[in-house]
Design a protein around this motif. Structure first.
Motif, PDB file in Angstrom:
ATOM      1  N   ARG A   1      57.436  44.370  -5.361  1.00 12.00           N
ATOM      2  CA  ARG A   1      57.827  43.637  -6.598  1.00 12.00           C
ATOM      3  C   ARG A   1      57.851  42.151  -6.461  1.00 12.00           C
ATOM      4  O   ARG A   1      58.287  41.629  -5.387  1.00 12.00           O
ATOM      5  CB  ARG A   1      59.513  44.133  -6.670  1.00 12.00           C
ATOM      6  N   VAL A   2      57.394  41.475  -7.378  1.00 14.88           N
ATOM      7  CA  VAL A   2      57.503  39.936  -7.082  1.00 14.88           C
ATOM      8  C   VAL A   2      57.951  39.181  -8.284  1.00 14.88           C
ATOM      9  O   VAL A   2      57.830  39.597  -9.420  1.00 14.88           O
ATOM     10  CB  VAL A   2      55.815  39.829  -7.462  1.00 14.88           C
ATOM     11  N   ARG A   3      58.763  38.410  -7.564  1.00 14.35           N
ATOM     12  CA  ARG A   3      59.795  37.436  -8.542  1.00 14.35           C
ATOM     13  C   ARG A   3      58.950  36.035  -8.428  1.00 14.35           C
ATOM     14  O   ARG A   3      58.913  35.487  -7.460  1.00 14.35           O
ATOM     15  CB  ARG A   3      60.942  37.338  -8.366  1.00 14.35           C
ATOM     16  N   MET A   4      58.364  35.568  -9.634  1.00 14.86           N
ATOM     17  CA  MET A   4      57.529  34.354  -9.368  1.00 14.86           C
ATOM     18  C   MET A   4      58.469  33.224  -9.920  1.00 14.86           C
ATOM     19  O   MET A   4      59.484  33.307 -10.870  1.00 14.86           O
ATOM     20  CB  MET A   4      56.424  34.362 -10.415  1.00 14.86           C
ATOM     21  N   ILE A   5      58.435  32.065  -9.179  1.00 16.79           N
ATOM     22  CA  ILE A   5      59.012  30.969  -9.493  1.00 16.79           C
ATOM     23  C   ILE A   5      58.277  29.817  -9.631  1.00 16.79           C
ATOM     24  O   ILE A   5      57.557  29.456  -8.818  1.00 16.79           O
ATOM     25  CB  ILE A   5      60.527  30.542  -8.503  1.00 16.79           C
ATOM     26  N   GLU A   6      58.369  29.199 -11.051  1.00 22.05           N
ATOM     27  CA  GLU A   6      57.454  28.103 -11.492  1.00 22.05           C
ATOM     28  C   GLU A   6      58.193  27.029 -11.714  1.00 22.05           C
ATOM     29  O   GLU A   6      59.089  27.120 -12.671  1.00 22.05           O
ATOM     30  CB  GLU A   6      56.410  28.491 -12.381  1.00 22.05           C
ATOM     31  N   VAL A   7      58.197  25.719 -11.244  1.00 23.26           N
ATOM     32  CA  VAL A   7      59.074  24.729 -11.521  1.00 23.26           C
ATOM     33  C   VAL A   7      58.497  23.867 -12.872  1.00 23.26           C
ATOM     34  O   VAL A   7      59.106  23.227 -13.722  1.00 23.26           O
ATOM     35  CB  VAL A   7      59.063  23.634 -10.454  1.00 23.26           C
ATOM     36  N   ASN A   8      57.199  23.856 -13.231  1.00 21.35           N
ATOM     37  CA  ASN A   8      56.533  23.281 -14.154  1.00 21.35           C
ATOM     38  C   ASN A   8      56.677  24.077 -15.375  1.00 21.35           C
ATOM     39  O   ASN A   8      55.852  24.847 -15.492  1.00 21.35           O
ATOM     40  CB  ASN A   8      55.005  22.801 -13.842  1.00 21.35           C
ATOM     41  N   PRO A   9      57.096  23.706 -16.515  1.00 21.13           N
ATOM     42  CA  PRO A   9      57.266  24.560 -17.697  1.00 21.13           C
ATOM     43  C   PRO A   9      55.953  24.881 -18.446  1.00 21.13           C
ATOM     44  O   PRO A   9      55.774  25.719 -19.085  1.00 21.13           O
ATOM     45  CB  PRO A   9      58.213  23.634 -18.741  1.00 21.13           C
ATOM     46  N   VAL A  10      55.198  23.974 -18.503  1.00 21.00           N
ATOM     47  CA  VAL A  10      53.520  23.953 -19.046  1.00 21.00           C
ATOM     48  C   VAL A  10      52.850  24.982 -18.297  1.00 21.00           C
ATOM     49  O   VAL A  10      52.295  25.878 -18.764  1.00 21.00           O
ATOM     50  CB  VAL A  10      52.788  22.651 -19.021  1.00 21.00           C
TER      51      VAL A  10
ATOM     52  N   LEU B   1      58.934  36.593 -13.909  1.00 23.28           N
ATOM     53  CA  LEU B   1      58.883  35.212 -13.910  1.00 23.28           C
ATOM     54  C   LEU B   1      60.057  34.230 -14.163  1.00 23.28           C
ATOM     55  O   LEU B   1      60.647  34.639 -15.348  1.00 23.28           O
ATOM     56  CB  LEU B   1      57.628  34.636 -14.788  1.00 23.28           C
ATOM     57  N   VAL B   2      60.457  33.467 -13.491  1.00 21.64           N
ATOM     58  CA  VAL B   2      61.477  32.683 -13.660  1.00 21.64           C
ATOM     59  C   VAL B   2      61.004  31.073 -13.674  1.00 21.64           C
ATOM     60  O   VAL B   2      60.353  30.743 -12.696  1.00 21.64           O
ATOM     61  CB  VAL B   2      62.617  32.568 -12.313  1.00 21.64           C
ATOM     62  N   VAL B   3      61.511  30.425 -14.394  1.00 20.26           N
ATOM     63  CA  VAL B   3      61.378  29.157 -14.831  1.00 20.26           C
ATOM     64  C   VAL B   3      62.245  28.149 -14.210  1.00 20.26           C
ATOM     65  O   VAL B   3      63.409  28.045 -14.475  1.00 20.26           O
ATOM     66  CB  VAL B   3      60.814  28.398 -16.191  1.00 20.26           C
ATOM     67  N   GLY B   4      61.902  27.154 -13.080  1.00 20.06           N
ATOM     68  CA  GLY B   4      62.997  26.631 -12.427  1.00 20.06           C
ATOM     69  C   GLY B   4      62.396  25.959 -11.085  1.00 20.06           C
ATOM     70  O   GLY B   4      61.375  26.320 -10.629  1.00 20.06           O
ATOM     71  N   ASP B   5      63.057  25.386 -10.420  1.00 20.80           N
ATOM     72  CA  ASP B   5      62.920  24.592  -9.139  1.00 20.80           C
ATOM     73  C   ASP B   5      63.470  25.647  -7.879  1.00 20.80           C
ATOM     74  O   ASP B   5      64.567  26.015  -7.934  1.00 20.80           O
ATOM     75  CB  ASP B   5      63.768  23.409  -8.952  1.00 20.80           C
ATOM     76  N   ALA B   6      62.523  26.096  -7.173  1.00 21.72           N
ATOM     77  CA  ALA B   6      62.695  27.178  -6.223  1.00 21.72           C
ATOM     78  C   ALA B   6      63.796  26.697  -5.340  1.00 21.72           C
ATOM     79  O   ALA B   6      64.633  27.675  -4.944  1.00 21.72           O
ATOM     80  CB  ALA B   6      61.505  27.609  -5.408  1.00 21.72           C
TER      81      ALA B   6
ATOM     82  N   VAL C   1      60.239  39.124   1.417  1.00 19.20           N
ATOM     83  CA  VAL C   1      59.523  38.160   1.873  1.00 19.20           C
ATOM     84  C   VAL C   1      59.637  37.017   0.950  1.00 19.20           C
ATOM     85  O   VAL C   1      59.751  37.178  -0.268  1.00 19.20           O
ATOM     86  CB  VAL C   1      57.932  38.623   1.731  1.00 19.20           C
ATOM     87  N   VAL C   2      59.372  35.602   1.541  1.00 18.01           N
ATOM     88  CA  VAL C   2      59.269  34.546   0.629  1.00 18.01           C
ATOM     89  C   VAL C   2      58.086  33.967   0.535  1.00 18.01           C
ATOM     90  O   VAL C   2      57.718  33.596   2.106  1.00 18.01           O
ATOM     91  CB  VAL C   2      60.360  33.465   0.809  1.00 18.01           C
ATOM     92  N   PHE C   3      57.212  33.767  -0.432  1.00 11.62           N
ATOM     93  CA  PHE C   3      55.747  33.114  -0.161  1.00 11.62           C
ATOM     94  C   PHE C   3      55.587  31.801  -0.671  1.00 11.62           C
ATOM     95  O   PHE C   3      56.177  31.511  -1.872  1.00 11.62           O
ATOM     96  CB  PHE C   3      54.845  34.046  -0.851  1.00 11.62           C
ATOM     97  N   LEU C   4      55.173  30.762   0.020  1.00  9.64           N
ATOM     98  CA  LEU C   4      55.151  29.407  -0.421  1.00  9.64           C
ATOM     99  C   LEU C   4      53.422  29.018  -0.408  1.00  9.64           C
ATOM    100  O   LEU C   4      52.823  29.488   0.546  1.00  9.64           O
ATOM    101  CB  LEU C   4      55.938  28.555   0.390  1.00  9.64           C
ATOM    102  N   ASP C   5      53.077  28.435  -1.660  1.00  4.72           N
ATOM    103  CA  ASP C   5      51.760  27.912  -1.564  1.00  4.72           C
ATOM    104  C   ASP C   5      51.683  26.456  -2.248  1.00  4.72           C
ATOM    105  O   ASP C   5      51.329  26.242  -3.253  1.00  4.72           O
ATOM    106  CB  ASP C   5      50.851  28.660  -2.501  1.00  4.72           C
ATOM    107  N   PRO C   6      52.303  25.545  -1.288  1.00  6.46           N
ATOM    108  CA  PRO C   6      52.309  24.224  -1.829  1.00  6.46           C
ATOM    109  C   PRO C   6      50.773  23.676  -2.161  1.00  6.46           C
ATOM    110  O   PRO C   6      49.785  24.222  -1.254  1.00  6.46           O
ATOM    111  CB  PRO C   6      52.905  23.400  -0.621  1.00  6.46           C
TER     112      PRO C   6
ATOM    113  N   LEU D   1      60.317  43.354  -1.859  1.00  6.64           N
ATOM    114  CA  LEU D   1      60.486  42.355  -2.956  1.00  6.64           C
ATOM    115  C   LEU D   1      60.068  40.859  -2.423  1.00  6.64           C
ATOM    116  O   LEU D   1      60.720  40.691  -1.321  1.00  6.64           O
ATOM    117  CB  LEU D   1      62.079  42.178  -3.318  1.00  6.64           C
ATOM    118  N   VAL D   2      59.273  40.377  -3.006  1.00  6.72           N
ATOM    119  CA  VAL D   2      58.502  39.174  -2.650  1.00  6.72           C
ATOM    120  C   VAL D   2      58.831  38.022  -3.743  1.00  6.72           C
ATOM    121  O   VAL D   2      58.720  38.354  -4.821  1.00  6.72           O
ATOM    122  CB  VAL D   2      56.963  39.116  -2.416  1.00  6.72           C
ATOM    123  N   ILE D   3      59.466  37.060  -3.024  1.00  7.42           N
ATOM    124  CA  ILE D   3      59.555  35.706  -3.875  1.00  7.42           C
ATOM    125  C   ILE D   3      58.413  34.836  -3.859  1.00  7.42           C
ATOM    126  O   ILE D   3      58.222  34.222  -2.901  1.00  7.42           O
ATOM    127  CB  ILE D   3      61.002  35.063  -3.593  1.00  7.42           C
ATOM    128  N   ASP D   4      57.630  34.556  -4.713  1.00  9.28           N
ATOM    129  CA  ASP D   4      56.551  33.721  -4.992  1.00  9.28           C
ATOM    130  C   ASP D   4      57.263  32.483  -5.525  1.00  9.28           C
ATOM    131  O   ASP D   4      57.145  32.262  -6.710  1.00  9.28           O
ATOM    132  CB  ASP D   4      55.250  34.294  -5.612  1.00  9.28           C
TER     133      ASP D   4
END
Length: 262
Positions: free
Chosen positions: A120-129, A156-161, A174-179, A99-102
Protein backbone atom coordinates in the motif's frame (compact mmCIF):
# COMPACT_ATOMS: atom_id res chain seq x y z
CA UNK A 1 5.67 45.40 -28.26
CA UNK A 2 5.55 41.63 -27.69
CA UNK A 3 4.31 40.76 -24.19
CA UNK A 4 6.60 38.75 -21.91
CA UNK A 5 5.48 35.11 -21.87
CA UNK A 6 4.08 33.67 -18.64
CA UNK A 7 6.66 31.47 -16.85
CA UNK A 8 4.07 28.69 -16.78
CA UNK A 9 0.55 28.60 -18.18
CA UNK A 10 -2.14 26.09 -19.06
CA UNK A 11 -3.37 25.82 -22.63
CA UNK A 12 -7.09 26.05 -23.30
CA UNK A 13 -7.53 22.74 -25.12
CA UNK A 14 -10.06 21.81 -27.76
CA UNK A 15 -13.29 21.32 -25.74
CA UNK A 16 -13.90 18.04 -27.58
CA UNK A 17 -10.74 16.66 -25.93
CA UNK A 18 -10.47 18.51 -22.66
CA UNK A 19 -13.99 19.70 -21.72
CA UNK A 20 -13.80 21.97 -18.68
CA UNK A 21 -10.72 20.21 -17.30
CA UNK A 22 -8.29 22.99 -18.34
CA UNK A 23 -10.36 25.65 -16.56
CA UNK A 24 -10.68 23.55 -13.39
CA UNK A 25 -6.98 22.70 -13.31
CA UNK A 26 -5.94 26.29 -14.03
CA UNK A 27 -8.01 27.44 -11.05
CA UNK A 28 -6.62 24.70 -8.80
CA UNK A 29 -3.02 25.55 -9.70
CA UNK A 30 -3.59 29.32 -9.91
CA UNK A 31 -2.17 29.35 -13.45
CA UNK A 32 -3.16 31.63 -16.34
CA UNK A 33 -5.23 29.94 -19.03
CA UNK A 34 -4.04 30.81 -22.54
CA UNK A 35 -5.17 30.05 -26.08
CA UNK A 36 -1.78 30.69 -27.70
CA UNK A 37 0.95 28.14 -26.93
CA UNK A 38 3.57 30.87 -27.44
CA UNK A 39 2.19 32.83 -24.50
CA UNK A 40 4.19 30.77 -21.99
CA UNK A 41 7.77 29.67 -21.46
CA UNK A 42 6.48 26.39 -20.03
CA UNK A 43 3.08 24.99 -20.91
CA UNK A 44 0.72 22.46 -19.39
CA UNK A 45 -1.72 21.05 -21.90
CA UNK A 46 -4.20 18.23 -22.26
CA UNK A 47 -3.10 16.13 -25.21
CA UNK A 48 -4.83 13.04 -26.62
CA UNK A 49 -2.83 10.87 -24.20
CA UNK A 50 -3.26 12.98 -21.08
CA UNK A 51 -1.83 15.98 -19.27
CA UNK A 52 1.68 16.94 -20.38
CA UNK A 53 4.34 19.55 -19.75
CA UNK A 54 6.14 21.04 -22.76
CA UNK A 55 8.54 23.87 -23.56
CA UNK A 56 7.20 25.46 -26.76
CA UNK A 57 9.59 26.01 -29.68
CA UNK A 58 12.72 24.78 -27.95
CA UNK A 59 14.69 22.55 -30.36
CA UNK A 60 16.79 21.28 -27.44
CA UNK A 61 13.66 20.13 -25.62
CA UNK A 62 11.30 18.81 -28.30
CA UNK A 63 9.74 16.19 -26.07
CA UNK A 64 6.93 16.33 -23.55
CA UNK A 65 6.67 15.17 -19.97
CA UNK A 66 3.70 12.94 -19.17
CA UNK A 67 3.16 10.31 -16.49
CA UNK A 68 2.46 7.07 -18.33
CA UNK A 69 2.46 3.83 -16.38
CA UNK A 70 1.44 1.92 -19.53
CA UNK A 71 4.72 2.62 -21.37
CA UNK A 72 6.16 -0.60 -22.77
CA UNK A 73 9.48 -0.53 -20.92
CA UNK A 74 7.81 0.25 -17.61
CA UNK A 75 5.10 -2.39 -18.10
CA UNK A 76 7.89 -4.93 -18.56
CA UNK A 77 9.28 -4.01 -15.13
CA UNK A 78 5.82 -4.42 -13.61
CA UNK A 79 5.71 -8.08 -14.66
CA UNK A 80 8.32 -9.06 -12.05
CA UNK A 81 8.44 -6.30 -9.43
CA UNK A 82 10.13 -8.61 -6.93
CA UNK A 83 13.30 -8.41 -9.02
CA UNK A 84 13.52 -4.67 -8.50
CA UNK A 85 16.26 -3.61 -6.10
CA UNK A 86 13.94 -1.04 -4.53
CA UNK A 87 11.31 -3.67 -3.78
CA UNK A 88 13.96 -5.89 -2.21
CA UNK A 89 15.25 -3.00 -0.10
CA UNK A 90 11.72 -2.12 1.08
CA UNK A 91 10.67 -5.71 1.82
CA UNK A 92 9.19 -6.28 5.26
CA UNK A 93 9.13 -9.81 6.57
CA UNK A 94 5.80 -11.14 7.71
CA UNK A 95 3.79 -8.26 6.22
CA UNK A 96 1.80 -9.04 3.08
CA UNK A 97 0.73 -5.46 2.36
CA UNK A 98 3.16 -3.10 4.08
CA UNK A 99 2.35 0.59 4.12
CA UNK A 100 5.05 2.52 2.28
CA UNK A 101 5.26 6.31 2.34
CA UNK A 102 6.88 7.53 -0.88
CA UNK A 103 7.80 10.94 0.52
CA UNK A 104 9.28 12.31 -2.72
CA UNK A 105 6.87 10.89 -5.27
CA UNK A 106 7.95 12.81 -8.38
CA UNK A 107 6.63 11.03 -11.47
CA UNK A 108 5.55 8.06 -9.36
CA UNK A 109 7.39 5.19 -11.02
CA UNK A 110 9.11 3.93 -7.88
CA UNK A 111 5.89 4.12 -5.90
CA UNK A 112 4.01 2.30 -8.65
CA UNK A 113 6.60 -0.50 -8.63
CA UNK A 114 6.14 -0.86 -4.88
CA UNK A 115 2.37 -1.02 -5.32
CA UNK A 116 2.80 -3.64 -8.06
CA UNK A 117 4.71 -5.72 -5.50
CA UNK A 118 1.67 -5.61 -3.20
CA UNK A 119 2.51 -2.63 -1.00
CA UNK A 120 0.00 0.00 0.00
CA UNK A 121 1.63 3.23 -1.11
CA UNK A 122 0.95 6.77 0.01
CA UNK A 123 2.72 9.18 -2.31
CA UNK A 124 3.61 12.68 -1.13
CA UNK A 125 4.57 15.31 -3.72
CA UNK A 126 5.42 18.89 -2.81
CA UNK A 127 5.22 20.45 -6.28
CA UNK A 128 1.56 20.99 -7.30
CA UNK A 129 2.33 20.84 -11.05
CA UNK A 130 4.16 17.53 -10.72
CA UNK A 131 1.31 16.31 -8.52
CA UNK A 132 -1.19 17.27 -11.25
CA UNK A 133 0.80 15.26 -13.83
CA UNK A 134 0.94 12.33 -11.42
CA UNK A 135 -2.77 12.56 -10.63
CA UNK A 136 -3.58 12.43 -14.35
CA UNK A 137 -1.33 9.38 -14.82
CA UNK A 138 -2.89 7.56 -11.88
CA UNK A 139 -6.40 8.29 -13.16
CA UNK A 140 -5.56 6.76 -16.53
CA UNK A 141 -3.99 3.76 -14.77
CA UNK A 142 -7.16 3.25 -12.73
CA UNK A 143 -9.12 3.09 -15.99
CA UNK A 144 -6.83 0.37 -17.37
CA UNK A 145 -7.89 -3.20 -16.51
CA UNK A 146 -4.25 -4.29 -16.39
CA UNK A 147 -3.08 -1.44 -14.16
CA UNK A 148 -6.16 -0.75 -12.04
CA UNK A 149 -5.35 -3.24 -9.22
CA UNK A 150 -1.92 -1.64 -8.71
CA UNK A 151 -3.21 1.94 -9.00
CA UNK A 152 -5.93 1.10 -6.48
CA UNK A 153 -3.28 0.57 -3.80
CA UNK A 154 -1.96 4.12 -4.23
CA UNK A 155 -3.03 7.34 -2.53
CA UNK A 156 -1.55 10.71 -3.48
CA UNK A 157 -1.14 13.61 -1.05
CA UNK A 158 0.00 17.06 -2.21
CA UNK A 159 2.23 18.76 0.34
CA UNK A 160 5.62 18.97 2.01
CA UNK A 161 6.65 15.59 3.41
CA UNK A 162 8.31 17.26 6.39
CA UNK A 163 4.85 18.50 7.41
CA UNK A 164 2.91 15.43 6.29
CA UNK A 165 5.04 12.73 7.97
CA UNK A 166 4.25 13.76 11.57
CA UNK A 167 0.53 13.84 10.72
CA UNK A 168 0.25 10.22 9.55
CA UNK A 169 -2.76 8.49 11.07
CA UNK A 170 -1.20 5.04 10.57
CA UNK A 171 2.46 4.31 11.32
CA UNK A 172 4.09 3.24 8.06
CA UNK A 173 6.25 0.17 7.68
CA UNK A 174 8.64 1.90 5.28
CA UNK A 175 9.46 5.49 4.35
CA UNK A 176 11.10 5.86 0.92
CA UNK A 177 13.08 8.93 -0.16
CA UNK A 178 14.36 9.69 -3.64
CA UNK A 179 15.96 13.15 -3.47
CA UNK A 180 16.96 14.71 -6.77
CA UNK A 181 20.39 13.48 -7.73
CA UNK A 182 23.24 16.00 -7.38
CA UNK A 183 24.00 18.06 -10.49
CA UNK A 184 26.23 16.26 -12.94
CA UNK A 185 29.80 17.38 -13.28
CA UNK A 186 30.04 16.09 -16.85
CA UNK A 187 28.77 18.02 -19.85
CA UNK A 188 26.34 15.35 -21.03
CA UNK A 189 22.75 16.54 -20.97
CA UNK A 190 20.45 14.85 -18.50
CA UNK A 191 17.26 13.20 -19.74
CA UNK A 192 14.54 15.43 -21.14
CA UNK A 193 12.10 14.53 -18.38
CA UNK A 194 14.54 15.67 -15.70
CA UNK A 195 15.41 18.82 -17.62
CA UNK A 196 11.74 19.77 -17.92
CA UNK A 197 11.24 19.11 -14.21
CA UNK A 198 14.20 21.32 -13.37
CA UNK A 199 12.55 24.21 -15.25
CA UNK A 200 9.60 24.21 -12.87
CA UNK A 201 9.56 26.61 -9.96
CA UNK A 202 10.51 24.05 -7.35
CA UNK A 203 9.44 24.53 -3.76
CA UNK A 204 12.33 24.35 -1.34
CA UNK A 205 12.58 20.91 0.23
CA UNK A 206 16.02 20.24 1.62
CA UNK A 207 16.58 16.46 1.36
CA UNK A 208 19.07 16.61 4.23
CA UNK A 209 16.28 17.97 6.44
CA UNK A 210 13.82 15.39 5.08
CA UNK A 211 15.87 12.39 6.21
CA UNK A 212 15.68 13.24 9.95
CA UNK A 213 11.93 13.77 9.55
CA UNK A 214 11.63 10.33 7.97
CA UNK A 215 13.76 8.72 10.67
CA UNK A 216 11.55 10.28 13.35
CA UNK A 217 8.52 8.34 12.07
CA UNK A 218 7.85 5.02 13.78
CA UNK A 219 8.66 2.95 10.70
CA UNK A 220 10.58 -0.29 10.45
CA UNK A 221 12.98 1.13 7.91
CA UNK A 222 13.78 4.20 5.85
CA UNK A 223 15.05 3.55 2.32
CA UNK A 224 16.99 6.27 0.47
CA UNK A 225 17.81 6.12 -3.24
CA UNK A 226 21.29 7.45 -4.00
CA UNK A 227 23.72 7.65 -6.94
CA UNK A 228 26.12 4.75 -6.67
CA UNK A 229 29.19 6.88 -5.87
CA UNK A 230 27.53 9.62 -3.81
CA UNK A 231 27.99 9.93 -0.08
CA UNK A 232 25.16 9.02 2.29
CA UNK A 233 22.38 11.57 2.58
CA UNK A 234 23.02 14.11 5.37
CA UNK A 235 26.26 12.20 6.06
CA UNK A 236 24.25 9.64 8.07
CA UNK A 237 25.72 6.17 7.65
CA UNK A 238 23.00 3.62 6.76
CA UNK A 239 22.47 0.34 8.54
CA UNK A 240 23.10 -1.49 5.26
CA UNK A 241 23.01 -0.89 1.53
CA UNK A 242 21.74 -2.66 -1.57
CA UNK A 243 23.78 -1.75 -4.65
CA UNK A 244 22.85 -1.81 -8.32
CA UNK A 245 24.81 -0.83 -11.42
CA UNK A 246 23.99 2.89 -11.31
CA UNK A 247 22.14 3.48 -8.03
CA UNK A 248 22.06 2.09 -4.55
CA UNK A 249 19.48 1.99 -1.77
CA UNK A 250 20.66 2.97 1.70
CA UNK A 251 18.52 1.37 4.40
CA UNK A 252 18.20 2.86 7.88
CA UNK A 253 16.84 0.51 10.51
CA UNK A 254 13.86 1.90 12.37
CA UNK A 255 11.59 0.76 15.19
CA UNK A 256 10.24 -2.75 14.87
CA UNK A 257 13.20 -3.94 12.83
CA UNK A 258 13.01 -7.28 14.55
CA UNK A 259 10.03 -8.01 12.27
CA UNK A 260 11.60 -6.82 9.03
CA UNK A 261 14.11 -8.30 6.63
CA UNK A 262 16.99 -6.85 4.65
Amino acid sequence: MTPTPFPLALLLADPHHGGDRPQCLAEALALPLVEDSQAATLLLQFGPEGLELVKPNDPLLPGRLRVDFSARDFRRRLLHPGRELLVQAAKVRGCRQPLVIDATAGLGRDGFLLAAAGCRVRMIEVNPVVAALLTDGLERARNSPALAPTAGRIELVVGDAREQLPRLSEPPDVVFLDPMFPERTKSALVGQELRLLQLLDQKSCDPEALLPAALAVSSRKVVVKRPLKAGPLAALVPSYTRKGKAVRFDVYVGKGMENSSG
